[in-house]
Design a protein around this motif. Sequence first.
Motif, mmCIF file in Angstrom:
data_model
loop_
_atom_site.group_PDB
_atom_site.id
_atom_site.type_symbol
_atom_site.label_atom_id
_atom_site.label_comp_id
_atom_site.label_asym_id
_atom_site.label_seq_id
_atom_site.Cartn_x
_atom_site.Cartn_y
_atom_site.Cartn_z
ATOM 1 N N ASP A 56 0.904 -1.547 -0.394
ATOM 2 C CA ASP A 56 0.132 0.125 0.136
ATOM 3 C C ASP A 56 1.083 1.298 -0.269
ATOM 4 O OD1 ASP A 56 -1.715 2.114 0.265
ATOM 5 O OD2 ASP A 56 -1.883 1.330 2.932
ATOM 6 N N LEU A 57 0.739 2.162 -0.692
ATOM 7 C CA LEU A 57 1.364 3.278 -1.144
ATOM 8 C C LEU A 57 1.255 4.717 -0.479
ATOM 9 C CD1 LEU A 57 2.490 3.192 -4.738
ATOM 10 C CD2 LEU A 57 3.518 2.330 -2.303
ATOM 11 N N GLU A 58 0.346 4.573 0.463
ATOM 12 C CA GLU A 58 -0.281 6.006 1.424
ATOM 13 C C GLU A 58 1.085 6.073 2.276
ATOM 14 O OE1 GLU A 58 -3.111 8.306 2.415
ATOM 15 O OE2 GLU A 58 -3.621 6.434 1.467
ATOM 16 N N LEU B 255 3.657 7.463 -10.057
ATOM 17 C CA LEU B 255 3.816 7.895 -9.125
ATOM 18 C C LEU B 255 4.055 9.348 -8.457
ATOM 19 C CD1 LEU B 255 6.431 5.294 -9.385
ATOM 20 C CD2 LEU B 255 5.149 5.484 -7.105
ATOM 21 N N VAL B 256 4.568 9.963 -9.425
ATOM 22 C CA VAL B 256 4.916 11.846 -9.065
ATOM 23 C C VAL B 256 3.191 12.472 -9.915
ATOM 24 C CG1 VAL B 256 5.467 13.804 -11.391
ATOM 25 C CG2 VAL B 256 7.392 11.466 -11.191
ATOM 26 N N GLY B 257 2.676 11.675 -10.048
ATOM 27 C CA GLY B 257 0.709 11.974 -10.249
ATOM 28 C C GLY B 257 0.578 11.938 -9.020
ATOM 29 N N LYS B 258 0.939 11.043 -7.928
ATOM 30 C CA LYS B 258 0.713 11.069 -6.302
ATOM 31 C C LYS B 258 1.413 11.649 -5.594
ATOM 32 C CE LYS B 258 -1.396 6.887 -6.822
ATOM 33 N NZ LYS B 258 -2.639 7.097 -6.042
ATOM 34 N N LYS B 259 2.434 12.628 -5.951
ATOM 35 C CA LYS B 259 3.767 12.861 -5.495
ATOM 36 C C LYS B 259 4.635 12.474 -4.967
ATOM 37 C CE LYS B 259 1.515 17.628 -5.474
ATOM 38 N NZ LYS B 259 1.037 16.774 -6.825
ATOM 39 N N ILE B 260 5.231 10.951 -5.068
ATOM 40 C CA ILE B 260 5.971 9.651 -5.259
ATOM 41 C C ILE B 260 7.227 10.075 -5.404
ATOM 42 C CG2 ILE B 260 6.613 7.986 -4.296
ATOM 43 C CD1 ILE B 260 2.916 7.149 -3.866
ATOM 44 N N ILE C 127 25.468 15.694 -4.398
ATOM 45 C CA ILE C 127 25.248 15.700 -5.823
ATOM 46 C C ILE C 127 23.639 15.345 -5.239
ATOM 47 C CG2 ILE C 127 24.597 15.565 -8.501
ATOM 48 C CD1 ILE C 127 28.209 16.264 -8.432
ATOM 49 N N ALA C 128 23.894 13.529 -4.585
ATOM 50 C CA ALA C 128 22.562 13.065 -4.644
ATOM 51 C C ALA C 128 21.930 13.881 -3.348
ATOM 52 C CB ALA C 128 22.712 11.730 -4.127
ATOM 53 N N ARG C 129 22.475 14.590 -2.435
ATOM 54 C CA ARG C 129 21.638 14.951 -1.109
ATOM 55 C C ARG C 129 21.587 16.545 -1.977
ATOM 56 N NH1 ARG C 129 22.413 18.069 2.946
ATOM 57 N NH2 ARG C 129 21.295 17.604 5.021
ATOM 58 N N TYR C 130 21.705 17.147 -2.260
ATOM 59 C CA TYR C 130 21.840 18.150 -3.322
ATOM 60 C C TYR C 130 20.034 17.758 -4.085
ATOM 61 C CZ TYR C 130 25.953 21.470 -2.095
ATOM 62 O OH TYR C 130 26.837 22.104 -1.329
ATOM 63 N N ALA C 131 19.740 16.637 -4.711
ATOM 64 C CA ALA C 131 19.217 16.071 -5.955
ATOM 65 C C ALA C 131 17.451 16.340 -4.159
ATOM 66 C CB ALA C 131 19.508 15.341 -6.797
ATOM 67 N N GLY C 132 17.896 16.143 -3.565
ATOM 68 C CA GLY C 132 16.744 15.508 -2.696
ATOM 69 C C GLY C 132 16.415 16.993 -2.286
ATOM 70 N N ILE C 133 17.248 17.304 -1.987
ATOM 71 C CA ILE C 133 16.910 18.835 -0.821
ATOM 72 C C ILE C 133 16.100 19.246 -1.999
ATOM 73 C CG2 ILE C 133 17.401 21.029 -0.226
ATOM 74 C CD1 ILE C 133 20.221 19.654 1.073
ATOM 75 N N SER C 134 16.777 19.443 -3.055
ATOM 76 C CA SER C 134 15.678 20.594 -3.954
ATOM 77 C C SER C 134 14.028 20.597 -4.459
ATOM 78 C CB SER C 134 16.035 20.513 -6.059
ATOM 79 O OG SER C 134 15.192 20.816 -6.301
ATOM 80 N N ASN C 135 13.435 21.058 -4.101
ATOM 81 C CA ASN C 135 11.734 21.123 -4.288
ATOM 82 C C ASN C 135 11.381 21.040 -5.222
ATOM 83 O OD1 ASN C 135 11.772 21.669 -0.798
ATOM 84 N ND2 ASN C 135 11.977 23.837 -1.346
ATOM 85 N N LYS C 136 12.082 20.962 -6.296
ATOM 86 C CA LYS C 136 11.272 20.926 -7.532
ATOM 87 C C LYS C 136 12.023 19.152 -8.426
ATOM 88 C CE LYS C 136 11.117 23.310 -11.748
ATOM 89 N NZ LYS C 136 12.061 25.409 -12.100
ATOM 90 N N VAL C 137 12.780 18.751 -7.752
ATOM 91 C CA VAL C 137 13.036 17.321 -8.075
ATOM 92 C C VAL C 137 12.384 16.161 -8.183
ATOM 93 C CG1 VAL C 137 14.634 15.403 -8.288
ATOM 94 C CG2 VAL C 137 15.565 17.847 -8.307
ATOM 95 N N SER C 138 11.325 15.472 -8.698
ATOM 96 C CA SER C 138 10.546 15.180 -8.579
ATOM 97 C C SER C 138 10.723 13.260 -9.161
ATOM 98 C CB SER C 138 9.236 15.002 -9.067
ATOM 99 O OG SER C 138 8.997 15.289 -10.700
ATOM 100 N N SER C 139 12.408 13.099 -9.865
ATOM 101 C CA SER C 139 12.633 11.240 -10.096
ATOM 102 C C SER C 139 13.559 11.298 -10.727
ATOM 103 C CB SER C 139 11.985 11.273 -11.221
ATOM 104 O OG SER C 139 11.944 11.806 -12.607
ATOM 105 N N PHE C 140 14.753 10.599 -9.605
ATOM 106 C CA PHE C 140 15.868 10.824 -9.263
ATOM 107 C C PHE C 140 16.272 9.218 -10.161
ATOM 108 C CE2 PHE C 140 19.470 9.626 -6.458
ATOM 109 C CZ PHE C 140 20.317 10.419 -6.884
#
Length: 388
Positions: A40-42, A112-117, A260-273
């Motif tokens: 379950d992805l809740e 997933l991105v549509g569900k904010k995951i 670099i991976a951490r910067y990508a995580g902190i970015s509010n915009k990055v929605s896939s990695f």
Amino acid sequence: MNFNFLSPVSDLVLAHNELLSPHALGRKLKIHSAQQGIPDLEGVAIAIIGVLENRNDINYIGEEFQLNEIRKSFYSLFPGSWNTLIADLGDINRGETVEDTYFALKESISILVGKKIIPVVIGGSQDLTYANYRAYDTLIPMVNIVNVDAQFNLGDSTKPIKNNSFVGKIILDEPYNLFNYATIGYQTYFNSQEEKDLMDSLYFESYRLGEISSDITLAEPVLRDANIVSIDLNAVKGSELSLHQRYSPNGLDGKEICAIARYAGISNKVSSFGIYEYKPSKDDEMTSMLMAQMIWYFVEGVNFRVTDDDFSDENSYQKFITLVDDEELIFYKSNKTGRWWIEIPFLAEVNNKLKRHTLLPCMHQDYLDACNNKVPERWYKAFQKNCV
């Protein structure tokens, strides 16, 4: 929810997971298993997807691979003080054709991105980034991609897509959704002059390995502006990796790629990695552990995201205005995080791609440069792209 494309995490990995400390990451994940099915992805914030596809690798000679070692390494790590729920959704097996695999990945990311995951893709060849990009066709109008790579991967877009030419396809295939493409850590001798000229003529951004190694913070504003981050393991120095994985004696070291991976995580915009070009070998511990740590740092970044780019509240930021060659440049600095932005003006008479005043992430140094009558390069390129 249709995740029919996904096969469960192997029983071998699950058995290994049972032997880990109850505090280990693997014991806190929601895992797609043969027994339990898709979890379950809740409440899930990040979902790991493996993609067992490498047929469009220019060096492909028929070998198959699996991602068990990466999972074992990641599961064995301990989480930080996180409140981020992670799921491992298993693997997308290679389809009848590569296009079938692309379709499965595109659909999965889109859901997933549509569900904010946030999907974290671990894969074979980096051309899978093309499928990741296509998942955004129905999600947002303009997409920014950051590629951490020794090469630009523009290639010859008239030829069939390969892992060294997928960016050419992204630029030229309709619908045209790409606004900015940036390469971090490129190595000049791996790229033709024609490709460099094309990057310049399209006003795309590129940061040489030397620049990034001498100041890793240069990568932060670029990643803050990205929707998709794609990492090629060939960007990493050969000595940091397993035998079969080694590509170049020069490259980013383990600490830099994790930053670099951490910067990508902190970015509010990055929605896939995504992390690509994994090539297992007998002495695999180095590569799988480095990839596990990169994912760990990405999750750490996501966990510490701060909404500091809402400029409707005047108390939450400071505004600075400078003049450069009669051009008024407007900067914003968040009071919460100290991060900086610069405004790209809206040109009413031009068919503007962004349709509004857009704030471009930048550094404090860009403001200091503007004060010294020097136009920040990121601003100039974004401004020119708007005029095209």
